[in-house]
Motif scaffolding. Sequence first.
Motif, short mmCIF file in Angstrom:
data_model
loop_
_atom_site.label_atom_id
_atom_site.label_comp_id
_atom_site.label_asym_id
_atom_site.label_seq_id
_atom_site.Cartn_x
_atom_site.Cartn_y
_atom_site.Cartn_z
N SER A 134 0.86 -1.18 0.00
CA SER A 134 0.00 0.00 0.00
C SER A 134 0.90 1.23 0.00
O SER A 134 1.88 1.29 0.75
N PRO A 154 -5.99 6.98 6.83
CA PRO A 154 -7.09 6.08 6.41
C PRO A 154 -6.87 5.58 5.00
O PRO A 154 -6.16 6.21 4.19
N GLY A 155 -7.47 4.46 4.67
CA GLY A 155 -7.28 3.84 3.37
C GLY A 155 -7.70 4.71 2.21
O GLY A 155 -7.19 4.55 1.09
N ASN A 156 -8.64 5.66 2.44
CA ASN A 156 -9.08 6.52 1.35
C ASN A 156 -8.01 7.51 0.91
O ASN A 156 -8.20 8.26 -0.05
N GLN A 158 -4.90 6.34 0.16
CA GLN A 158 -3.94 5.57 -0.63
C GLN A 158 -3.84 6.15 -2.04
O GLN A 158 -4.84 6.54 -2.63
N LEU A 277 -5.46 -3.86 9.57
CA LEU A 277 -6.08 -2.81 8.78
C LEU A 277 -5.11 -2.23 7.75
O LEU A 277 -5.46 -2.07 6.57
N LEU A 278 -3.90 -1.90 8.19
CA LEU A 278 -2.98 -1.16 7.33
C LEU A 278 -2.28 -2.03 6.29
O LEU A 278 -2.02 -1.57 5.18
N CYS A 281 -6.08 -5.16 5.02
CA CYS A 281 -7.45 -4.75 4.69
C CYS A 281 -7.52 -3.51 3.81
O CYS A 281 -8.27 -3.50 2.81
N ASN A 282 -6.78 -2.46 4.14
CA ASN A 282 -6.84 -1.25 3.32
C ASN A 282 -6.41 -1.48 1.87
O ASN A 282 -7.13 -1.07 0.95
N TYR A 286 -8.98 -1.11 -1.35
CA TYR A 286 -8.76 -0.19 -2.47
C TYR A 286 -8.85 -0.93 -3.80
O TYR A 286 -9.50 -0.46 -4.75
N MET A 303 -12.12 1.62 4.21
CA MET A 303 -11.19 2.69 3.91
C MET A 303 -11.52 4.01 4.60
O MET A 303 -10.75 4.98 4.49
#
Length: 339
Positions: A134, A154-156, A158, A277-278, A281-282, A286, A303
């Motif tokens: 990521s 947060p994933g959003n 990335q 999560l990091l 999952c993220n 994505y 995300m």
Amino acid sequence: MSGMRTLGEFIVEKQADFPHASGDLSSLLSSIRLAAKIVNREINKAGLADITGSVGAENVQGEEQQKLDLYANEKFKAALEARDQVCGVASEEEDEAVAFNKELNKNAKYVVLMDPLDGSSNIDVNVSVGTIFSIYRRVSPIGTPPTQEDFLQPGNKQVAAGYVIYGSSTMLVYTTGNGVNGFTYDPSLGTFCLSHENMMIPQDGQIYSINEGNYTRFPMGIKKYIKYCQENDSATNRPYTSRYIGSLVADFHRNLLKGGVYLYPSTQSHPNGKLRLLYECNPMAYIVEQAGGTASDGVKRIMDIKPTELHQRVPFVVGSKNMVSKVEEFIEIYRDDRS
């Protein structure tokens, strides 16, 4: 082969799609591509060389580290540090984030978070394993060492994510927010070639992937969903097929191609879930969203979760949009049922 595009050619062709950068993506992904080739070579020696099994130590999550976990971690770190785009990495195999202090990394704009070898305990039985990565644009000032805030985004936020699956063939799949593309490794050429352009996950599927050995420890909503999957109903093509490899990359990759849902919910022993999560999952969230699917913790979008620690765990439901929605339905209906 005359019309085949290599990963390098494809990245250059799509360079304008990469936010904030011109040649950065090409160089950064080249380092991941190189490390993936090296790790792939070692994995293919399993059974012939002393590379499988435990090193007799645990990582920060209390999980037994495998020899290839550490090998992959070192190779990916070294490859990323050798480029001037990356100022630091966070890895599932490291207690803390690692800052790169070389002169060439001083003005780097990006951090990379990774699971260097997902499913490594399966290597000695010849099951597919993978690497997950990521990429984020740092939020701390360029020219200073990276901070915790650079990694706890947060994933959003990335800018790119992907995975490498080491299986019957080796594939690299990635997104920069403009669709998902897959590249298969040709060992005779030493090159990743475009084989799956603009990958899209079906909106519905007939595969559910979950470790049913933990059934008695699952929340009631998950138990009810499993029973729903097993019921006979011709209108919805049930029962569904149960397929669980135990390697996230392998299960995710199959469902991405064929349609399905992967679940790793909370259990009595892991009330916050088990997947990171990091690192897991993220990036998978994505990728699946870019392919038309959904990723959730069972209640909210993965995300949108603001991380609070590097090794944070969350429940994970990912896959075909309609199947994930159905899981969320069951979780909501039985939210207060503790039986």
